[in-house]
Design a protein around this motif. Structure first.
Motif, PDB file in Angstrom:
ATOM      1  N   TYR A   1     -11.786   8.340  14.221  1.00 35.77           N
ATOM      2  CA  TYR A   1     -11.441   9.191  13.077  1.00 35.77           C
ATOM      3  C   TYR A   1      -9.961   9.566  13.012  1.00 35.77           C
ATOM      4  O   TYR A   1      -9.571  10.369  12.168  1.00 35.77           O
ATOM      5  CB  TYR A   1     -12.261  10.482  13.133  1.00 35.77           C
ATOM      6  N   GLY A   2      -9.134   8.983  13.838  1.00 31.12           N
ATOM      7  CA  GLY A   2      -7.731   9.382  13.899  1.00 31.12           C
ATOM      8  C   GLY A   2      -6.921   9.016  12.679  1.00 31.12           C
ATOM      9  O   GLY A   2      -5.784   9.470  12.527  1.00 31.12           O
ATOM     10  N   HIS A   3      -7.485   8.192  11.771  1.00 30.88           N
ATOM     11  CA  HIS A   3      -6.757   7.838  10.541  1.00 30.88           C
ATOM     12  C   HIS A   3      -6.974   8.866   9.445  1.00 30.88           C
ATOM     13  O   HIS A   3      -6.504   8.674   8.321  1.00 30.88           O
ATOM     14  CB  HIS A   3      -7.199   6.456  10.050  1.00 30.88           C
ATOM     15  N   ARG A   4      -7.641   9.989   9.781  1.00 32.54           N
ATOM     16  CA  ARG A   4      -7.921  11.034   8.795  1.00 32.54           C
ATOM     17  C   ARG A   4      -6.962  12.210   8.970  1.00 32.54           C
ATOM     18  O   ARG A   4      -6.260  12.332   9.973  1.00 32.54           O
ATOM     19  CB  ARG A   4      -9.367  11.518   8.917  1.00 32.54           C
ATOM     20  N   ALA A   5      -6.976  13.108   7.978  1.00 35.87           N
ATOM     21  CA  ALA A   5      -6.143  14.317   8.011  1.00 35.87           C
ATOM     22  C   ALA A   5      -6.468  15.125   6.769  1.00 35.87           C
ATOM     23  O   ALA A   5      -7.111  14.627   5.835  1.00 35.87           O
ATOM     24  CB  ALA A   5      -4.655  13.971   8.024  1.00 35.87           C
ATOM     25  N   ALA A   6      -6.055  16.374   6.731  1.00 40.13           N
ATOM     26  CA  ALA A   6      -6.089  17.123   5.478  1.00 40.13           C
ATOM     27  C   ALA A   6      -5.065  16.506   4.536  1.00 40.13           C
ATOM     28  O   ALA A   6      -4.005  16.043   4.970  1.00 40.13           O
ATOM     29  CB  ALA A   6      -5.773  18.596   5.725  1.00 40.13           C
ATOM     30  N   ALA A   7      -5.386  16.468   3.235  1.00 42.30           N
ATOM     31  CA  ALA A   7      -4.519  15.823   2.230  1.00 42.30           C
ATOM     32  C   ALA A   7      -4.285  14.360   2.581  1.00 42.30           C
ATOM     33  O   ALA A   7      -3.206  13.808   2.381  1.00 42.30           O
ATOM     34  CB  ALA A   7      -3.197  16.563   2.087  1.00 42.30           C
TER      35      ALA A   7
END
Length: 774
Positions: free
Chosen positions: A484-490
């Motif tokens: 899931y490290g390719h995720r983030a807020a915005a």
């Protein structure tokens, strides 16, 4: 000499004399009628008594009354006016009274009002960059001394409507007498719009041109009928205006909140998202120009609104992703005679709809065999993940930029698209089929605890990491970030760091989860309960419809069963697309590193504040200083806009915020919105603006402007969710339903009206948020 005559002050002297004095100096240099005066600079340690008294004598000494006014170095700035935060002393007579008044103004840099303003961040709609972090020592205070105007009438001129934002209207507030009668609210005020033939209109136009932005102008008329300008400062609460069109009125709708984004998008992110959004809309036959307003993505819907055929479907189309606030704004626009339909030659539809046969086969195939469709979707997502990884090739700067420009902008292969479409249809059709038999809340209950949602799986994986841990800093995130490290807020903005680059938000979420001590409030248990309630509701609904509406009822139940096997896949399309964005970001940061080594950029991340064309120019050895200056200016605007607490859903090209001119619906007992996830909960409010730094105790009601999947770990400990924007089928409400978390969305001003610590009841069935205590 330390004392400076106002006539000698220039715009570049703010750090020495303060914002007010600098503004007055500009007015005098532009030959506006401003009371004579002088400034005690902010950089003097002690007031030069003799110089002050000499300057006072030149004004007339004790024979005239003077006004002694604060002029802080942070005052009257574009991001924060600090209006009324520091002291002013009027009608001062005599040397000793003057010196005492100067001391009073200098001391007001640390008064309670200014301290609260710094702490709370200034204007509600736009917290100035760095203001909340200022301490008393950060503010230096100049003091202005001017002759008093013996006013018979005084007032304020706004060169733009401060409420609606309309740039083509000016407003005046005035009252009889002088002094701060209007700005202090101590008199009956006459409010009116200023006509173009009014002398004030010409003044307003001059000052707006002089300062380059809409102005809040204090003025006074003396006993001889002369107009004096006492002050001119920016209207700090206005949202940036759309770019000039030079033609008829146009209308823009904001697209960022569809993805749960409040913050601005970086210039590079805007560059790529513009084309992506246009590519997504083209197959629907919608030709929409995407423009940048305040760093946000706005779509120009003017041509669609004026199209006699297209306008009929705009309100229904907005139901899924834009939500009821945007729908209300669109209804207002459709009723506005300025946007009446026009019969014109219809433009050829850009793009093309997918072949009907292919679409039907894809949707029916998924409905017929959801397990097989889900398996094929997961294979397609995994293939995109592998293709987006770093294959170790050595690429040139030009090759990397070309890969970014030519990246795949499609929604993904059929294996991803049609199962998602099938799940959305299976969720959307039953409420219509069950009209008169089941309430919307009952259908929503069936859609709770939905399996196969990659965002839910991510959140529950976090919970497993948090269980039994003593310190979030000691938790091994390697496997979690690999998935899931390719995720983030915005996360749709490729200018935003991914969790793999900065895992601090993940550790903050873990810290919140570690506060859960009640086994019944464990996220996995809550999700399981929501799934159990959903299955029970579906069984009860099945029995009821078989008796009352056998044919339509059976079809609705069939679709609901398929929805429970397919609708959770809705997040998978975006999840797969984020792998591609992460790949583009990796290429751009590598280019940024090369340009930093070459001395073109200051640091690799600066490339995100250029457009793709500009990055290509920079790679061709364009002058470094030009790029650095542009980047610094854009970064400052980005940081200022990142502090904005609300963003207009829809704007007119004259700057009007459409929601601001809609009829107000006032309910003193409760805030009203739209129920998006069934249930009722009572708990203390926690207003959150940034998930990366949020502290959320179990059982608190999460109140925020908007959410995207990067926010959902906070849902695991929340009692309920309240947002200012959104749509029932948007990411945040979808995840809330699957946790069985009561949610009310589209509550205007929720983050302003509610305070952390207040106890509220969130009732999704009524769409209300009611303050119980506090």
């Amino acid at each position: 000499m330390a004392i400076v005559d106002l006539r000698d002050i220039t715009a570049g002297m703010v750090e020495r004399v303060g914002g007010k004095a600098a503004g007055l100096g500009q007015l005098l240099r532009a030959r506006e009628r401003v009371p004579a005066g002088f400034c005690v600079p902010a950089d003097v340690l002690e007031v030069p008594r003799d110089e002050v008294l000499q300057a006072y004598e030149r004004l007339g000494g004790g024979a005239v009354a003077v006004a002694v006014r604060s002029s802080a170095t942070v005052e009257d700035a574009p991001g924060a006016s600090f209006a009324g935060m520091f002291d002013t002393v009027l009608d001062v007579h005599g040397p000793e009274a003057l010196l005492a008044a100067i001391d009073t103004c200098r001391a007001s840099a640390s008064n309670a009002r200014a301290s609260a303003y710094r702490r709370d961040g200034g204007p509600a709609d736009s917290v100035p960059m760095g203001v909340a972090d200022m301490g008393v020592k950060d503010i230096r205070m100049g003091v202005v001394v001017q002759r008093m105007v013996a006013a018979v009438r005084a007032g304020v001129l706004f060169t733009a409507d401060p409420v609606s934002g309309c740039r083509t209207e000016m407003l005046q507030e005035s009252a009889a007498g002088g002094g701060p009668v209007v700005v202090d609210g101590r008199a009956d005020v006459e409010r009116r719009r200023v006509g173009r033939d009014d002398p004030l209109w010409a003044v307003g136009e001059r000052l707006q041109k002089l300062f380059g932005a809409p102005q809040d102008v204090e003025w006074a008329i003396d006993e001889h009928g002369e107009l004096w300008i006492l002050q001119s400062r920016p209207i700090t609460t206005l949202f940036p205006a759309p770019p000039p069109t030079g033609g008829p009125l146009r209308v823009y709708f904001e697209f960022g909140h569809v993805q749960g984004m409040l913050q601005p998008v970086t210039p590079m992110g805007l560059d790529t998202l513009k084309e992506l959004v246009k590519a997504m809309l083209a197959p629907l036959g919608l030709r929409v120009e995407i423009i940048d307003i305040g760093g946000r993505l706005y779509g120009d819907l003017t041509d669609l609104v004026r199209d006699p055929v297209a306008r009929r479907r705009l309100v229904p189309l907005m139901a899924v992703d834009f939500g009821p606030r945007a729908q209300a704004a669109m209804r207002h626009v459709l009723d506005d005679p300025r946007f009446a339909p026009q019969r014109t030659t219809r433009k050829k539809r850009e793009g093309s709809l997918p072949p009907i046969g292919r679409a039907v086969r894809g949707v029916l195939g998924a409905l017929a065999n959801p397990d097989r469709a889900r398996e094929r979707l997961h294979d397609a997502v995994e293939r995109i993940r592998r293709e987006s990884g770093d294959d170790g090739r050595v690429l040139s700067t030009g090759e990397r930029l070309r890969l970014v420009r030519e990246h795949d902008q499609s929604d993904g292969p059929d294996a991803i698209i049609w199962p998602i479409v099938a799940g959305m249809l299976a969720s959307a059709l039953p409420p219509r089929l069950l009209a008169g038999i089941a309430q919307p809340a009952e259908v929503q209950a069936v859609l709770g605890g939905m399996p196969h949602n990659v965002t839910i799986e991510m959140d529950l994986a976090l919970w497993q990491l948090a269980r039994g841990a003593d310190d979030p800093a000691d938790i091994d995130l390697e496997d979690f970030l690999a998935r899931y490290g390719h995720r983030a807020a915005a996360e749709v903005d490729l200018g935003v760091p991914r969790w793999s680059e900065d895992p601090a938000p993940v550790r903050a979420a873990l810290a919140n989860l570690m506060r859960v001590t009640d086994p019944e409030q464990a996220p996995d248990r809550r999700f399981a309960r929501a799934a159990e309630r959903a299955e029970a509701a579906l069984r009860e609904l099945d029995e009821r419809v078989r008796r009352r509406r056998p044919v339509r009822g059976r079809l609705a139940v069939f679709l609901l069963r398929r929805a429970r096997r397919l609708a959770g896949l809705r997040e998978s399309g975006k999840f797969a697309g984020l792998y591609r964005l992460a790949e583009l970001r990796r290429h751009l940061l590598t280019v940024g590193a090369d340009l930093t080594d070459a001395g073109v950029l200051e640091r690799p991340g600066d490339i995100m504040f250029l457009t793709l064309d500009e990055a290509e120019q920079a790679a061709q050895a364009a002058p470094a200083d030009d790029h650095r200056e542009v980047i610094a200016r854009r970064r400052a605007v980005y940081e200022r806009e990142s502090c904005r607490r609300s963003v207009p859903v829809a704007l007119l090209s004259d700057g009007t915020d459409i929601e601001a001119i809609l009829p107000a619906v006032h309910d003193p007992a409760a805030l009203r919105g739209v129920g998006a996830s069934a249930g009722r909960a009572t708990g203390p409010v926690r207003v959150v603006h940034d998930p990366a730094t949020a502290h959320l105790e179990p059982g608190e009601v999460l109140v925020t402007s908007t959410t995207d999947p990067g926010w959902t770990p906070l849902f695991l400990t929340a009692a309920a969710l309240v947002t200012e924007t959104g749509a029932v089928m948007a990411h945040g409400p979808t995840v809330a339903r699957e946790y069985g978390l009561p949610a009310v969305i589209c509550v205007p001003g929720a983050t302003r009206h509610l305070r952390t610590g207040q106890v509220v009841t969130v009732d999704a069935s009524a769409g209300t948020v009611t303050v119980v205590k506090g």
